[in-house]
Design a protein around this motif. Structure first.
Motif, PDB file in Angstrom:
ATOM      1  N   LEU A   1      -0.375  -2.165  10.795  1.00 51.65           N
ATOM      2  CA  LEU A   1      -0.069  -2.495   9.169  1.00 51.65           C
ATOM      3  C   LEU A   1       0.994  -2.229   8.249  1.00 51.65           C
ATOM      4  O   LEU A   1       2.105  -1.351   9.283  1.00 51.65           O
ATOM      5  N   MET A   2       1.327  -3.156   7.890  1.00 53.40           N
ATOM      6  CA  MET A   2       2.347  -3.769   7.569  1.00 53.40           C
ATOM      7  C   MET A   2       2.756  -2.366   5.709  1.00 53.40           C
ATOM      8  O   MET A   2       1.909  -2.279   4.791  1.00 53.40           O
ATOM      9  N   VAL A   3       4.038  -1.923   5.915  1.00 57.14           N
ATOM     10  CA  VAL A   3       4.305  -1.266   4.723  1.00 57.14           C
ATOM     11  C   VAL A   3       5.000  -2.352   3.819  1.00 57.14           C
ATOM     12  O   VAL A   3       6.768  -2.227   4.470  1.00 57.14           O
ATOM     13  N   ASP A   4       5.456  -2.688   2.682  1.00 55.52           N
ATOM     14  CA  ASP A   4       6.468  -2.853   1.764  1.00 55.52           C
ATOM     15  C   ASP A   4       7.154  -1.650   1.037  1.00 55.52           C
ATOM     16  O   ASP A   4       7.197  -1.376   0.050  1.00 55.52           O
ATOM     17  N   ALA A   5       8.224  -1.915   2.011  1.00 50.32           N
ATOM     18  CA  ALA A   5       9.539  -0.400   1.401  1.00 50.32           C
ATOM     19  C   ALA A   5      10.331  -1.555   1.340  1.00 50.32           C
ATOM     20  O   ALA A   5      11.498  -0.232   0.589  1.00 50.32           O
ATOM     21  N   ASP A   6      10.442  -2.132   0.957  1.00 46.46           N
ATOM     22  CA  ASP A   6      11.723  -2.824  -0.192  1.00 46.46           C
ATOM     23  C   ASP A   6      11.055  -2.507  -1.421  1.00 46.46           C
ATOM     24  O   ASP A   6      11.082  -3.632  -1.983  1.00 46.46           O
TER      25      ASP A   6
ATOM     26  N   SER B   1      -4.920  -4.267  -7.573  1.00 45.70           N
ATOM     27  CA  SER B   1      -4.151  -4.250  -9.261  1.00 45.70           C
ATOM     28  C   SER B   1      -4.326  -2.484  -9.015  1.00 45.70           C
ATOM     29  O   SER B   1      -3.796  -1.556  -9.698  1.00 45.70           O
ATOM     30  N   SER B   2      -5.125  -1.972  -7.513  1.00 45.00           N
ATOM     31  CA  SER B   2      -5.264  -0.950  -7.547  1.00 45.00           C
ATOM     32  C   SER B   2      -3.781  -0.013  -6.691  1.00 45.00           C
ATOM     33  O   SER B   2      -3.067  -0.622  -5.591  1.00 45.00           O
ATOM     34  N   ILE B   3      -3.759   1.040  -7.495  1.00 44.71           N
ATOM     35  CA  ILE B   3      -3.297   2.027  -7.207  1.00 44.71           C
ATOM     36  C   ILE B   3      -2.796   2.376  -6.233  1.00 44.71           C
ATOM     37  O   ILE B   3      -1.700   2.540  -4.930  1.00 44.71           O
ATOM     38  N   SER B   4      -4.307   2.807  -5.511  1.00 45.71           N
ATOM     39  CA  SER B   4      -4.151   3.594  -4.153  1.00 45.71           C
ATOM     40  C   SER B   4      -3.728   2.206  -3.067  1.00 45.71           C
ATOM     41  O   SER B   4      -3.895   2.406  -1.890  1.00 45.71           O
ATOM     42  N   SER B   5      -3.974   0.833  -2.900  1.00 39.93           N
ATOM     43  CA  SER B   5      -3.761   0.236  -2.328  1.00 39.93           C
ATOM     44  C   SER B   5      -1.740   0.014  -1.951  1.00 39.93           C
ATOM     45  O   SER B   5      -1.350  -1.278  -2.069  1.00 39.93           O
ATOM     46  N   SER B   6      -1.036   1.057  -2.716  1.00 39.46           N
ATOM     47  CA  SER B   6      -0.023   0.451  -3.047  1.00 39.46           C
ATOM     48  C   SER B   6       0.799   2.205  -2.273  1.00 39.46           C
ATOM     49  O   SER B   6       0.789   3.208  -2.219  1.00 39.46           O
ATOM     50  N   LEU B   7       2.666   1.866  -2.446  1.00 40.68           N
ATOM     51  CA  LEU B   7       3.505   3.053  -2.407  1.00 40.68           C
ATOM     52  C   LEU B   7       3.304   3.731  -3.778  1.00 40.68           C
ATOM     53  O   LEU B   7       3.503   5.104  -2.949  1.00 40.68           O
ATOM     54  N   VAL B   8       3.239   2.897  -4.493  1.00 47.49           N
ATOM     55  CA  VAL B   8       3.190   4.161  -5.537  1.00 47.49           C
ATOM     56  C   VAL B   8       1.937   5.113  -5.714  1.00 47.49           C
ATOM     57  O   VAL B   8       2.618   6.366  -5.789  1.00 47.49           O
ATOM     58  N   GLY B   9       0.929   4.376  -4.832  1.00 45.31           N
ATOM     59  CA  GLY B   9       0.201   5.526  -4.824  1.00 45.31           C
ATOM     60  C   GLY B   9       0.371   6.470  -4.073  1.00 45.31           C
ATOM     61  O   GLY B   9      -0.676   7.583  -4.130  1.00 45.31           O
ATOM     62  N   VAL B  10       0.774   6.321  -3.002  1.00 49.18           N
ATOM     63  CA  VAL B  10       0.971   6.950  -1.801  1.00 49.18           C
ATOM     64  C   VAL B  10       1.759   8.010  -2.301  1.00 49.18           C
ATOM     65  O   VAL B  10       1.607   9.612  -1.919  1.00 49.18           O
TER      66      VAL B  10
ATOM     67  N   PRO C   1      -4.391   6.617   0.679  1.00 48.25           N
ATOM     68  CA  PRO C   1      -3.744   4.562   0.544  1.00 48.25           C
ATOM     69  C   PRO C   1      -5.183   3.915   1.371  1.00 48.25           C
ATOM     70  O   PRO C   1      -6.104   4.385   1.966  1.00 48.25           O
ATOM     71  N   GLU C   2      -5.751   2.780   0.287  1.00 44.00           N
ATOM     72  CA  GLU C   2      -6.488   2.065   0.895  1.00 44.00           C
ATOM     73  C   GLU C   2      -5.901   0.680   0.820  1.00 44.00           C
ATOM     74  O   GLU C   2      -5.994  -0.526   0.348  1.00 44.00           O
ATOM     75  N   PRO C   3      -5.452   0.355   2.359  1.00 45.06           N
ATOM     76  CA  PRO C   3      -4.371  -0.529   2.105  1.00 45.06           C
ATOM     77  C   PRO C   3      -5.835  -2.371   2.499  1.00 45.06           C
ATOM     78  O   PRO C   3      -6.825  -2.010   2.231  1.00 45.06           O
ATOM     79  N   LEU C   4      -5.238  -3.685   1.697  1.00 45.01           N
ATOM     80  CA  LEU C   4      -5.603  -4.439   1.994  1.00 45.01           C
ATOM     81  C   LEU C   4      -5.796  -4.503   3.150  1.00 45.01           C
ATOM     82  O   LEU C   4      -4.926  -5.535   4.061  1.00 45.01           O
ATOM     83  N   ALA C   5      -6.807  -5.573   3.097  1.00 45.24           N
ATOM     84  CA  ALA C   5      -7.061  -6.451   4.536  1.00 45.24           C
ATOM     85  C   ALA C   5      -6.740  -7.865   4.890  1.00 45.24           C
ATOM     86  O   ALA C   5      -6.979  -8.106   3.873  1.00 45.24           O
ATOM     87  N   VAL C   6      -5.843  -7.900   5.382  1.00 45.60           N
ATOM     88  CA  VAL C   6      -5.631  -9.283   5.465  1.00 45.60           C
ATOM     89  C   VAL C   6      -6.129 -10.992   6.080  1.00 45.60           C
ATOM     90  O   VAL C   6      -6.405 -11.198   6.330  1.00 45.60           O
ATOM     91  N   ASP C   7      -5.843  -9.709   7.885  1.00 45.59           N
ATOM     92  CA  ASP C   7      -6.895  -9.987   8.665  1.00 45.59           C
ATOM     93  C   ASP C   7      -7.234  -9.653  10.111  1.00 45.59           C
ATOM     94  O   ASP C   7      -7.259  -8.909   9.902  1.00 45.59           O
ATOM     95  N   GLN C   8      -8.384  -9.832  10.551  1.00 45.51           N
ATOM     96  CA  GLN C   8      -9.209  -9.534  12.101  1.00 45.51           C
ATOM     97  C   GLN C   8      -9.940 -10.453  12.485  1.00 45.51           C
ATOM     98  O   GLN C   8      -9.910 -11.063  12.367  1.00 45.51           O
ATOM     99  N   ASN C   9     -10.239  -9.994  13.801  1.00 38.74           N
ATOM    100  CA  ASN C   9     -10.147 -10.996  15.062  1.00 38.74           C
ATOM    101  C   ASN C   9     -11.764 -10.138  16.103  1.00 38.74           C
ATOM    102  O   ASN C   9     -11.867  -9.162  15.949  1.00 38.74           O
ATOM    103  N   SER C  10     -12.072 -11.282  16.993  1.00 33.25           N
ATOM    104  CA  SER C  10     -13.383 -10.702  17.837  1.00 33.25           C
ATOM    105  C   SER C  10     -12.722  -9.792  18.620  1.00 33.25           C
ATOM    106  O   SER C  10     -12.904  -8.572  19.237  1.00 33.25           O
ATOM    107  N   LEU C  11     -10.962  -9.348  19.345  1.00 29.25           N
ATOM    108  CA  LEU C  11     -10.604  -8.572  20.180  1.00 29.25           C
ATOM    109  C   LEU C  11     -11.053  -7.646  19.391  1.00 29.25           C
ATOM    110  O   LEU C  11     -10.178  -6.392  20.037  1.00 29.25           O
ATOM    111  N   GLY C  12     -10.536  -7.293  18.160  1.00 27.91           N
ATOM    112  CA  GLY C  12     -11.115  -5.790  17.571  1.00 27.91           C
ATOM    113  C   GLY C  12      -9.305  -5.603  16.166  1.00 27.91           C
ATOM    114  O   GLY C  12      -9.081  -4.493  16.163  1.00 27.91           O
ATOM    115  N   GLY C  13      -8.284  -7.023  16.858  1.00 28.35           N
ATOM    116  CA  GLY C  13      -7.195  -6.584  16.411  1.00 28.35           C
ATOM    117  C   GLY C  13      -7.833  -6.566  14.623  1.00 28.35           C
ATOM    118  O   GLY C  13      -8.052  -7.217  14.468  1.00 28.35           O
ATOM    119  N   ALA C  14      -6.705  -6.173  13.705  1.00 22.40           N
ATOM    120  CA  ALA C  14      -6.582  -5.886  12.414  1.00 22.40           C
ATOM    121  C   ALA C  14      -5.380  -5.758  11.454  1.00 22.40           C
ATOM    122  O   ALA C  14      -4.302  -5.468  12.432  1.00 22.40           O
TER     123      ALA C  14
END
Length: 859
Positions: A151-156, A171-180, A186-199
């Motif tokens: 999980l990457m968190v944009d804390a800048d 546009s969802s507040i729950s997907s942001s640090l503001v919502g936290v 929190p409902e993070p946004l999916a950026v990528d995933q792979n067959s090894l189970g990585g996300a």
């Protein structure tokens, strides 16, 4: 008066003084039970009396420094003033610029950090434009590609960019640090995933909608004013996502932004500090020291970004080198904080903690390119960063032993390596030398780099005749210091060229008439026949041979005493030059000379003679870890106690012999046997193996060389200790931490004892051979406890005090210079006025590294 001066004065008079900030007041808290039961005015009177200050002077100091002075008892501090302790809790930079408060804060953070599987990694840079977000995203992709959930968190907060760089917006507040902060799940946004189970997921700083601009500006203002709220929000984030992810990567604001510490304090973790060698990252010791104090196990790493498109691996500019030295001093202190034994670490041993990040065209097209698009150099930097942060190559259960069993098998070793058994690794250097069509060749190498092992392999495979060997090699025509060798030297009356010609004649006679070369040579010596010492004699024999004779020469270092070595080696090279350049010999005779690189030759045309025919034998990191695995698998103690790992090594036999495993494969296998890090000095085990077993310090893998014999002895010592201690040698299904250190110390000392055998012939401290050996032994013992790096003159003086009176400073100085040529010492790259012992030799000699503070005082 400066604030730090005031605090220092108070601590010298009272002791327990703390600096705490609760917006908007900076409190100086003086804790003393002498204040018990007294009113405020009396307390201030007692306080002024202790620090010998008048009433108006104290009022002026409080006004000038803009502080609020709190005079309390220890009971009051724990009770009535607990709100100050709880609210400040290290969420502001100010208190952490005070070293004693920083240490208290670091201890509190360490004690309050829960043991959870999900690790936080913070990315910080004092200035912008230092590739902070770039490296964060690249590492996040790298870890996800290996099978981790990240999980990457944009804390800048003041300049968020990750959502734009990754093209992942909501546009969802729950997907942001503001919502936290607002308490939403929190409902993070999916950026990528792979067959090894990585996300790979992202928690953006704010909702991606223009209508939210005003609300977000208000949010940032509140976070700047209420650090405790941000702190508590990050703690809540940890509770919500720690079970979902393996790693959470925070992208922080630059400089002394008020958002950095509350977030770091809310979820403590390693801190990756990004910088550039432009001078703008220097002088930030308090900031860096504070951030590196957060995680005692894995303090973090430095990433130095270069804009130079021509920059190559291992090449540091003067500015980069200076920055690295400065930062690694701070890293050493941070690592020591988590060590069991608080011995000062040499910053030169921490070279891996300074990671280079290179100019990469892939980032011109995209701020967050896919892994396959980035350069090979930056891919290597990601692996280095991953390793330093203590992250396994891939998420998998460890390979564990089933029971502790004592073995009965003892790997065979000899001082020169001539009798060592085990797998023979076909490294690139070895493969080159094992070619039957190779011309005459000069193989240079330091003690313990495997020269004699290669010499033996040539003989075993029938690729060369062992013409001259070390004393313990069986089957050679002549062995150094053997009875026949000494008799031959006497026969030729130290005309060493005749010495070599007569041995070659014996080899050619053996090839021509199918008889023993050793017996032939012995007959000539017994009959005092010097006729075979004429080059023409060998030329006549060579013309009678249908094929070609290849001879191998080893053991030069111990063939004659130190005072005669130069002449002996010079004669050898004149002999080889004749063989190499004569029309008959160049066709019929080829040689393989194995020789130590530091031996004096004394010929003006030596470079021309060896040009195109020279190999500097060196074990790099990749080769040595393959050797390490091969040695480990042949010990019955390791096979019994780490069966699954050893069976895996067996299955990779071919790849290991050819040194074809990736660094990740080697690391995974080794960490199935050894702990990930060592408690005594708080170093990662892989860093320990890379640095402590190497001869060069701080020069990077391009110059550092490893010694197979030390790794072999290290494994043998672990097995010996394991047989003696049984289950006590295993800790949490890995080799116990203390056993690792003990085995290394024994292996290093054993290596020095072997080096001593060559020093007996390399150092001229007495005309008597036996007396010279005793003085060399005294010299090596004299280094114990001396400091490294050192000024040569001072070191000579200290050693002279421990040596016999007849051994003057001139001889000691020459001995140290000779040891430097052998690689035992080197000029310190950061200070040309000093020498230092290489990493491995430092341990073997018992020398000590002591950190020095500004002004030259010892820490």
């Amino acid at each position: 008066m400066l604030l730090i001066e005031f605090l220092t004065e108070l601590r010298s008079a009272i002791g327990d003084v703390r600096l705490l900030y609760v917006h908007p007041v900076l409190h100086v808290v003086v804790i003393d039970d002498e204040f018990a039961g007294e009113e405020d005015e009396v307390r201030r009177f007692l306080f002024r009396k202790r620090i010998k200050t008048q009433k108006d002077q104290l009022s002026f100091i409080e006004s000038e420094l803009q502080i609020s002075l709190l005079l309390v008892t220890s009971e009051e501090w724990q009770g009535d003033y607990s709100y100050i302790r709880q609210r400040s809790s290290g969420n502001h930079w100010l208190a952490l610029f005070d070293a004693p408060m920083r240490e208290k804060w670091a201890a509190e953070v360490a004690s309050s950090s829960p043991d959870i599987n999900c690790r936080a990694i913070h990315f910080y840079g004092f200035k912008g434009g230092q590739a902070r977000s770039t490296v964060l995203v690249a590492l996040a992709r790298f870890l996800a590609a290996s099978g981790y959930k990240v999980l990457m968190v944009d804390a800048d907060l003041e300049a968020p960019t990750l959502s734009t760089a990754l093209d992942s917006k909501s546009s969802s507040i729950s997907s942001s640090l503001v919502g936290v902060v607002q308490g939403k799940v929190p409902e993070p946004l999916a950026v990528d995933q792979n067959s090894l189970g990585g996300a790979l997921h992202l928690l953006q700083a704010r909702p991606s909608i223009n209508q939210y601009d005003l609300d977000y500006a208000s949010f940032v203002l509140r976070m700047n004013l209420d650090s405790d709220l941000l702190h508590r929000s990050i703690e809540n984030l940890k509770k919500n996502v720690a079970e979902v992810y393996d790693f959470v990567l925070f992208d922080h604001r630059t400089g002394m932004a008020t958002s950095v510490l509350p977030i770091v304090n809310g979820w403590p973790g390693s801190v990756v500090i990004n910088m550039r060698a432009d001078g703008l990252s220097e002088g930030q010791h308090s900031v860096v020291s504070s951030l590196l104090a957060v995680d005692r196990n894995y303090p973090g790493a430095f990433v130095c970004f270069s804009l130079d498109p021509e920059k190559k691996k291992g090449a540091l500019s003067a500015a980069e080198f200076r920055l690295k030295q400065e930062m690694l001093e701070l890293m050493a202190v941070a690592i020591e904080r988590g060590a069991e034994l608080h011995e000062p670490l040499d910053p030169d041993d921490l070279d891996d903690y300074f990671v280079s990040w290179y100019h990469d065209r892939a980032f011109l097209d995209s701020p967050a390119p896919q892994l396959e698009a980035i350069s090979v150099l930056n891919a290597g930097s990601l692996r280095q960063l991953r390793d330093i942060l203590g992250i396994s190559a891939q998420p998998q259960p460890g390979l564990v032993p089933r029971e502790v069993i004592k073995d009965i098998y003892h790997p065979r070793q000899s001082p020169s390596g001539a009798l060592d058994d085990g797998w023979f690794l076909e490294t690139p250097d070895a493969v080159r030398l094992l070619q039957a069509s190779l011309p005459s060749y000069y193989v240079y190498g330091r003690k313990g780099t495997g020269k004699t092992r290669l010499f033996r392999e040539l003989a075993v495979r029938g690729l060369a005749r062992p013409m001259h060997s070390s004393v313990d090699f069986p089957g050679a025509t002549l062995s150094a210091q053997g009875t026949l060798a000494r008799s031959l030297i006497d026969l030729v009356e130290e005309d060493y060229e005749k010495f070599w010609w007569i041995i070659l004649a014996a080899e050619l006679h053996s090839a021509a008439y199918d008889v023993s070369a050793s017996d032939t040579l012995e007959d000539w010596v017994e009959s005092s026949d010097l006729d075979p010492s004429r080059p023409s004699y060998s030329a006549q024999l060579a013309s009678q041979i249908a094929g070609r004779v290849v001879v191998a020469i080893d053991g030069i270092e111990t063939a004659v005493e130190a005072s005669k070595t130069a002449r002996f080696v010079e004669a050898l090279f004149r002999f080889l030059s004749a063989v190499q350049n004569d029309s008959i010999f160049s066709e019929k005779v080829r040689f393989r000379l194995f020789i130590r690189a530091d031996l004096p030759v004394g010929l003006q045309n030596i470079e021309q003679q060896v040009h195109g025919r020279k190999l500097d034998l060196r074990w790099d990191e990749g080769s040595i870890f393959h050797y390490f695995l091969a040695e480990l698998a042949r010990s019955d103690w390791f096979r019994a106690n780490f069966r699954e790992v050893c069976e895996k090594i067996d299955s990779l036999n071919s790849e290991i012999r050819l040194a074809k495993l990736s660094s990740e494969q080697c690391e995974t296998l080794l960490l199935g046997v050894f702990p990930q890090k060592l408690r005594r000095n708080n170093l990662l085990t892989m860093t320990f193996l890379r640095t402590y077993f190497s001869d060069a310090a701080g020069d990077g893998d391009s110059k550092a060389s490893f010694y197979p014999r030390v790794f072999g002895r290290f494994i043998a010592e672990i097995a010996r200790i394991g047989r003696e201690r049984g289950a006590g040698a295993i800790d949490k299904e890995r080799v116990a931490h203390g056993v690792v250190h003990e085995a290394f110390e024994l292996a290093a000392r054993d290596f020095i004892n072997e080096v001593k055998q060559e020093l007996n012939f390399a150092l001229e401290l007495s005309d008597s051979v036996e007396a010279n050996k005793m003085i060399v032994s005294d010299l090596l013992q004299a280094f114990a406890g001396l400091l490294t790096p050192f000024v040569l003159d001072k070191c000579v003086q200290q050693i002279a005090l421990q040596m016999p009176a007849q051994i003057g400073s001139a001889k000691i100085r020459e001995a140290l210079r000779r040891m430097k040529e052998m690689g035992i010492f080197e000029v310190h790259p950061g200070d040309a006025t000093k020498w230092r012992a290489g990493r491995l030799f430092k341990e073997g000699l018992g020398m000590k590294y002591v950190r020095r503070m500004a002004g030259g005082a010892a820490a």
